[in-house]
Design a protein around this motif. Sequence first.
Motif, PDB file in Angstrom:
ATOM      1  N   SER A  88      -2.747   1.515  -4.640  1.00  0.00           N
ATOM      2  CA  SER A  88      -1.796   0.414  -4.833  1.00  0.00           C
ATOM      3  C   SER A  88      -1.878  -0.096  -6.263  1.00  0.00           C
ATOM      4  O   SER A  88      -2.785   0.267  -7.026  1.00  0.00           O
ATOM      5  CB  SER A  88      -2.132  -0.725  -3.872  1.00  0.00           C
ATOM      6  OG  SER A  88      -3.337  -1.359  -4.273  1.00  0.00           O
ATOM      7  N   THR A  98      -7.759  -2.424  -6.084  1.00  0.00           N
ATOM      8  CA  THR A  98      -6.674  -1.594  -5.551  1.00  0.00           C
ATOM      9  C   THR A  98      -7.124  -1.066  -4.193  1.00  0.00           C
ATOM     10  O   THR A  98      -8.326  -1.078  -3.880  1.00  0.00           O
ATOM     11  CB  THR A  98      -6.355  -0.398  -6.465  1.00  0.00           C
ATOM     12  OG1 THR A  98      -7.514   0.443  -6.552  1.00  0.00           O
ATOM     13  CG2 THR A  98      -5.949  -0.860  -7.856  1.00  0.00           C
ATOM     14  N   VAL A 106       0.861  -1.175   0.000  1.00  0.00           N
ATOM     15  CA  VAL A 106       0.000   0.000   0.000  1.00  0.00           C
ATOM     16  C   VAL A 106       0.904   1.234   0.000  1.00  0.00           C
ATOM     17  O   VAL A 106       1.745   1.388   0.886  1.00  0.00           O
ATOM     18  CB  VAL A 106      -0.915   0.022   1.240  1.00  0.00           C
ATOM     19  CG1 VAL A 106      -1.824   1.245   1.204  1.00  0.00           C
ATOM     20  CG2 VAL A 106      -1.739  -1.251   1.321  1.00  0.00           C
TER      21      VAL A 106
END
Length: 527
Positions: A372, A412, A366
């Motif tokens: 991410s 993500t 992260v």
Amino acid sequence: MLRSPLADVHIPAVTIYDYLFSELDETTLDAVAIVDGTTGAETTYRQLVAQIGLFAGALAARGIAVGDRVGVLCPNVPAFATVFHGILRAGATATTINSLYTPDEIANQLDDAGAEWLVTVSPLLAGAKAAAAQRGIADDHLIVLDGADGHPSLRDLLGEGHPAPDVTFDPATHLAVLPYSSGTTGRPKGVMLTHRNLVANVAQCRPLLDVDHTDRVLAVLPFFHIYGMTVLLNFALRQRAGLVTMPRFDLPEFLRIIAEHRTTWVFVAPPIAVALAKHPVVDQYDLSAVKVIFSGAAPLDGALAAAVATRLGCEVVQGYGMTETSPAVNLIPAGRPEIDKSSIGPLVPNTEARIVDPETGADLAVPAEGDSAAGELWVRGPQVMVGYLNRPDATAEMLDADGWLHTGDIATVSADGMFRIVDRLKELIKYKGYQVAPAVLEAVLLEHPLVADAAVIGANDDDGQEVPKAFVVPQKDAALTAEDVMTFVAARVAPHEKVRQVEFIDAIPKSASGKILRKDLRMRDRG
């Protein structure tokens, strides 16, 4: 590993019935629990609890005991709550069945679940009766709630006056429900959810969904689906809201019910959001009571969410989950305008997640800011299923030894813990919130004498909603049209499983092992 930014909540070791109803007192017992949106008939919490007990008693009097399986084929009517919680109150397990299923599909679920009883309503009796006959369920084990000759009715069962049985089981291990899901691929499988799973997910939703006794909650999303079962039927009742039922979606009727019953929270799937954003008839109704539109069951586009919010003057949020997670994993809380509404928000309490590189199996980091890299979303928490019924192989593919559920969705996560679904690793198609397994449609397509090979993926329609699309390789010199293909499939599957788009192709791309390369087909579809 990522954890929910919200504090863990207490998950009591009780049945779902006790969790929802044991704390009712005189101030809430006479409040309205359920409103029939069609007729306006009201059921109080006092009446509902009494009916649940009587239905459980009637089942016990007929020999239904802890661990028995009962099928429920019923639209969203007030009696659904009585039947569903009556089955669970008797210690039995409910397997909820899609009201759109064909008789063969109903029979397959009853057979796979091991159900010896079926509950339905007269409009669905023909299909239920045919399915029951295939399963070997006698007429006296086929309960028709609104009455039919030769079958027990709800009035009959409640009128017998049997008290609820005294049953004992472990809520952490005893199966409450067996909804069916295709998981990440394949034919529908029974998802084993315990009482603890259901209790946990209601408890996990409570800090995020600001629903209370002053709210009216519209229930158009089907109770047989885990979204409707947990977030509407169970959560709304636990919050002591008034639940307004609607048996099937019809836009003018949907709008009339919102306007007349002044519903404040409206739970939808994205296709309903499209109608709310675009259809001219919306302007003919007073929807000013609506505070929050909550979308689930499939991804909601941020621009669409904004269009609905602007038109209705309300907040629009969404969440993410699966049947295998009871279902809620992520929810955007109301009253948080800074959260991007195209995201799925933070993890619910008591939940852990990982973003995993599908190629290497390594956890993706992260970043200190921004999002991410994209990877498969894995989740772990008390809402995660026990496994698939009688399918240890499929369970092992989905749920690893450390309790991580591999969702098959590519996600993500941002530095502040907001998740976003960006693609799909799994094959499952979400059409109007319903699960459609490509393998099922491919098997049907290959039955057509003029089809040499076929593959099915999810493709976007003009409104950006996912629909089943078939890639078809015709037999040599075959005179086959897209309409021929769609008509053939439509005659053999439930309405939500119909093929909506067809593209003819010279060959289906496959791996060396013969696996369909759906990623290649999705790239072709996107041009």
